[in-house]
Design a protein around this motif. Structure first.
Motif, PDB file in Angstrom:
ATOM      1  N   ALA A 234       0.840  -1.200   0.000  1.00  0.00           N
ATOM      2  CA  ALA A 234       0.000   0.000   0.000  1.00  0.00           C
ATOM      3  C   ALA A 234       0.875   1.251   0.000  1.00  0.00           C
ATOM      4  O   ALA A 234       1.898   1.312   0.681  1.00  0.00           O
ATOM      5  CB  ALA A 234      -0.907   0.000   1.223  1.00  0.00           C
ATOM      6  N   PHE A 235       0.459   2.231  -0.764  1.00  0.00           N
ATOM      7  CA  PHE A 235       1.107   3.537  -0.864  1.00  0.00           C
ATOM      8  C   PHE A 235       0.035   4.539  -0.454  1.00  0.00           C
ATOM      9  O   PHE A 235      -0.823   4.914  -1.252  1.00  0.00           O
ATOM     10  CB  PHE A 235       1.569   3.741  -2.312  1.00  0.00           C
ATOM     11  N   ILE A 236       0.047   4.925   0.829  1.00  0.00           N
ATOM     12  CA  ILE A 236      -1.021   5.753   1.386  1.00  0.00           C
ATOM     13  C   ILE A 236      -0.696   7.236   1.224  1.00  0.00           C
ATOM     14  O   ILE A 236       0.374   7.689   1.635  1.00  0.00           O
ATOM     15  CB  ILE A 236      -1.231   5.422   2.873  1.00  0.00           C
ATOM     16  N   VAL A 237      -1.622   7.966   0.633  1.00  0.00           N
ATOM     17  CA  VAL A 237      -1.454   9.409   0.431  1.00  0.00           C
ATOM     18  C   VAL A 237      -2.474  10.134   1.313  1.00  0.00           C
ATOM     19  O   VAL A 237      -3.677  10.116   1.034  1.00  0.00           O
ATOM     20  CB  VAL A 237      -1.646   9.800  -1.046  1.00  0.00           C
ATOM     21  N   LEU A 238      -1.998  10.750   2.389  1.00  0.00           N
ATOM     22  CA  LEU A 238      -2.882  11.484   3.295  1.00  0.00           C
ATOM     23  C   LEU A 238      -3.157  12.888   2.768  1.00  0.00           C
ATOM     24  O   LEU A 238      -2.477  13.369   1.850  1.00  0.00           O
ATOM     25  CB  LEU A 238      -2.266  11.533   4.694  1.00  0.00           C
ATOM     26  N   ASP A 239      -4.127  13.566   3.371  1.00  0.00           N
ATOM     27  CA  ASP A 239      -4.601  14.834   2.809  1.00  0.00           C
ATOM     28  C   ASP A 239      -3.597  15.972   2.896  1.00  0.00           C
ATOM     29  O   ASP A 239      -3.752  17.000   2.232  1.00  0.00           O
ATOM     30  CB  ASP A 239      -5.918  15.258   3.474  1.00  0.00           C
ATOM     31  N   ASP A 240      -2.530  15.808   3.698  1.00  0.00           N
ATOM     32  CA  ASP A 240      -1.538  16.880   3.822  1.00  0.00           C
ATOM     33  C   ASP A 240      -0.234  16.551   3.095  1.00  0.00           C
ATOM     34  O   ASP A 240       0.797  17.175   3.331  1.00  0.00           O
ATOM     35  CB  ASP A 240      -1.247  17.164   5.298  1.00  0.00           C
ATOM     36  N   GLU A 377      -8.181   9.061   6.810  1.00  0.00           N
ATOM     37  CA  GLU A 377      -7.042   8.281   7.282  1.00  0.00           C
ATOM     38  C   GLU A 377      -7.456   6.910   7.795  1.00  0.00           C
ATOM     39  O   GLU A 377      -6.811   5.895   7.499  1.00  0.00           O
ATOM     40  CB  GLU A 377      -6.336   9.073   8.385  1.00  0.00           C
ATOM     41  N   ALA A 378      -8.515   6.846   8.571  1.00  0.00           N
ATOM     42  CA  ALA A 378      -8.967   5.580   9.146  1.00  0.00           C
ATOM     43  C   ALA A 378      -9.338   4.576   8.061  1.00  0.00           C
ATOM     44  O   ALA A 378      -9.006   3.388   8.150  1.00  0.00           O
ATOM     45  CB  ALA A 378     -10.157   5.825  10.075  1.00  0.00           C
ATOM     46  N   ASP A 399       3.345  15.599   8.060  1.00  0.00           N
ATOM     47  CA  ASP A 399       3.407  15.480   9.514  1.00  0.00           C
ATOM     48  C   ASP A 399       4.050  14.135   9.868  1.00  0.00           C
ATOM     49  O   ASP A 399       3.406  13.092   9.818  1.00  0.00           O
ATOM     50  CB  ASP A 399       1.993  15.569  10.088  1.00  0.00           C
ATOM     51  N   LEU A 400       5.319  14.158  10.245  1.00  0.00           N
ATOM     52  CA  LEU A 400       6.065  12.933  10.503  1.00  0.00           C
ATOM     53  C   LEU A 400       5.463  12.130  11.653  1.00  0.00           C
ATOM     54  O   LEU A 400       5.379  10.895  11.585  1.00  0.00           O
ATOM     55  CB  LEU A 400       7.531  13.257  10.809  1.00  0.00           C
ATOM     56  N   GLU A 401       5.018  12.806  12.698  1.00  0.00           N
ATOM     57  CA  GLU A 401       4.412  12.115  13.837  1.00  0.00           C
ATOM     58  C   GLU A 401       3.123  11.406  13.413  1.00  0.00           C
ATOM     59  O   GLU A 401       2.854  10.275  13.814  1.00  0.00           O
ATOM     60  CB  GLU A 401       4.115  13.109  14.962  1.00  0.00           C
ATOM     61  N   ARG A 402       2.343  12.067  12.575  1.00  0.00           N
ATOM     62  CA  ARG A 402       1.118  11.455  12.059  1.00  0.00           C
ATOM     63  C   ARG A 402       1.457  10.233  11.212  1.00  0.00           C
ATOM     64  O   ARG A 402       0.820   9.185  11.330  1.00  0.00           O
ATOM     65  CB  ARG A 402       0.342  12.482  11.235  1.00  0.00           C
ATOM     66  N   GLY A 403       2.464  10.377  10.364  1.00  0.00           N
ATOM     67  CA  GLY A 403       2.876   9.258   9.523  1.00  0.00           C
ATOM     68  C   GLY A 403       3.341   8.071  10.344  1.00  0.00           C
ATOM     69  O   GLY A 403       3.054   6.917  10.007  1.00  0.00           O
ATOM     70  N   GLN A 404       4.048   8.346  11.426  1.00  0.00           N
ATOM     71  CA  GLN A 404       4.523   7.275  12.295  1.00  0.00           C
ATOM     72  C   GLN A 404       3.350   6.527  12.933  1.00  0.00           C
ATOM     73  O   GLN A 404       3.351   5.296  12.996  1.00  0.00           O
ATOM     74  CB  GLN A 404       5.427   7.843  13.384  1.00  0.00           C
ATOM     75  N   LYS A 405       2.346   7.259  13.396  1.00  0.00           N
ATOM     76  CA  LYS A 405       1.179   6.632  14.017  1.00  0.00           C
ATOM     77  C   LYS A 405       0.423   5.750  13.026  1.00  0.00           C
ATOM     78  O   LYS A 405      -0.055   4.663  13.373  1.00  0.00           O
ATOM     79  CB  LYS A 405       0.254   7.705  14.591  1.00  0.00           C
TER      80      LYS A 405
END
Length: 461
Positions: A234-240, A377-378, A399-405
């Motif tokens: 999976a290659f997840i692309v978040l909104d930011d 994201e969920a 957001d690195l912290e968001r990516g880590q979570k």
């Protein structure tokens, strides 16, 4: 039946080889066992000297080996050159690190001297794939040989020239007889080798079916195994996410090695606020790619490894489209006079793929990307985990912290933030679920076929 080397760019037969007989194969196993009894007695300095020579020889013959890769399985020459350099680096990594990785480990036991000795086990069988014909073998062989084991390799039938070159390389570098053996054999011989009492373990990189077969045989014979199987990363692309950079990484992640990598990005899961822009930019980028001869420096996408591979991918895509998927671009073989005789497939983007369609939970081994649009994201995490595979994956966000979570919730062996999954000598490589088990590379990779032996020196007086 002879084993043939065929150029996938034009279908030309390059070489034909007569495989070993079963009797010759058994003699090779005997030689590997005899070689082990001597090789295990050598010290790390002696092993290191030979392994560093191998690394130097890889670099010395880099262009020769790279061209062989390009001719035999279609990898672009630039990528093939990179593969050989990486092999040299892995060889150096284990040459320089094995003694430290396998140093005796004292145990903190009151009133006793106790330690763990990391001892070699014996001859190992490696069943290796064609997509990285030098790297896969080096990844398997170098840590195990530095540990004191010996290795026999049954390589994929469509890269016999690469297999022979690797065997010749170990011989030329002065490794003793039986330490590394190239087995030019049919797949039918693999069960006999695994069942041979002189073989102590097996490692396979390949398909789920082949992995299940090898694991079953190894288990039946009470032997350990390591499996690195397919992936549907999976290659997840978040909104930011940084859209421009993310699209660039998406093309790189999907089209590496002409799309034929277990850890290539395959399922692009994009939050709906960026989906339209992402699809448009991704489409524009892949449509601009130049297909052609992998030896031509202008080529950006070469052929698949064989005509059989191209036909298999074509059939997978057709079944999915017939089931209702949308072709954004590509979806077929090129029909130009320049490319029609090779194993080419146009870079392809599919959307509207649903769980009931054939390719939803299959690995598409070629330049085909599937894009899924999710609301948040969920939902992205849920879809990423809706797979039989669990090899690698990536998350794109500012957001690195968001990516880590998010990464910590993805059920795979590896997750990378803001870059596609990649291999690095110093980092463990492997997956979970149907992607296999065990780890290669890093200090963990040298531990898979080691006897972790407890030595107890008795109570202190």
């Amino acid at each position: 039946m002879s084993i043939r080397s065929i150029n996938p760019t034009n279908g030309e037969v390059l070489q034909s080889y007569e495989p070993l007989t079963l009797e010759e194969t058994t003699k090779a196993v005997d030689a590997a066992h005899d070689g082990f009894t001597k090789w295990r007695q050598t010290g790390f300095p002696e092993r290191k000297k030979l392994m560093l020579k191998l690394a130097s020889s890889l670099r010395e013959h880099q262009e020769e080996y790279a061209k062989l890769i390009s001719l035999e399985m279609g990898k672009r020459l630039e990528e093939a050159m990179g593969e050989i350099e990486y092999c040299a680096h892995i060889s150096e990594f284990y040459a320089n690190g094995a003694e430290e990785f396998l140093a005796d480990q004292p145990m903190d036991i009151e009133d006793a001297d106790v330690y763990i000795q990391y001892a070699p086990k014996g001859p190992l069988l490696g069943v290796m794939p064609w997509n990285f014909p030098f790297y896969q073998v080096i990844r398997f062989a170098t840590p195990n040989i530095m540990a004191g084991n010996t290795c026999l390799v049954k390589h994929s039938g469509n890269v016999p020239q690469c297999a022979k070159a690797i065997g010749d390389l170990f011989d030329a570098c002065g490794f003793p007889q039986g330490v590394f053996t190239n087995l030019l054999i049919p797949s039918e011989f693999v069960p006999t080798i695994i069942e041979n009492k002189k073989i102590v373990g097996a490692s396979l990189t390949g398909s789920e079916g082949a992995g299940a077969s090898v694991a079953g045989l190894a288990g039946k014979n009470l032997k350990p195994s390591v499996l690195e199987l397919g992936g549907n990363d999976a290659f997840i692309v978040l909104d930011d996410a940084d859209l421009k950079r993310t699209v660039k990484m998406a093309v790189k992640g999907r089209m590496v090695n002409n799309g034929q990598s277990c850890v290539a990005s395959k399922r692009f899961i994009v939050v709906e606020s960026l989906a339209k822009e992402f699809i448009a930019a991704f489409k524009k980028s892949v449509e601009a790619m130049k297909l052609g001869d992998p030896l031509d420096e202008k080529t950006q996408l070469g052929p698949l490894s064989s005509e059989e591979a191209a036909k298999r991918l074509e059939e997978q895509v057709k079944k999915t489209v017939d089931a209702g998927a949308t072709v954004v671009t590509g979806g077929k073989r090129p029909d130009s006079d320049e490319l029609k005789h090779g194993a080419f497939y146009l870079p392809t983007i599919l959307t509207d793929v649903t769980p009931d369609m054939p390719s939803f939970d299959e690995e598409l081994f070629g330049p085909v990307a599937t894009i899924y649009v999710v609301k948040d994201e969920a939902e992205a995490i849920k879809l990423a985990n809706h797979s039989s595979f669990g090899l690698g994956g990536s998350v794109f966000t500012k957001d690195l912290e968001r990516g880590q979570k998010v990464a910590e919730q993805i059920d795979t062996g590896m997750v990378f933030i803001n870059q596609p999954t990649q291999s690095q000598a110093e980092l463990p490589f492997g997956g979970t679920k149907n992607s296999g088990y065990g780890r290669e590379l890093s200090h963990l990779g040298i531990m898979e076929f080691i006897n972790k032996k407890l030595i107890h020196l008795g109570k202190k007086e």
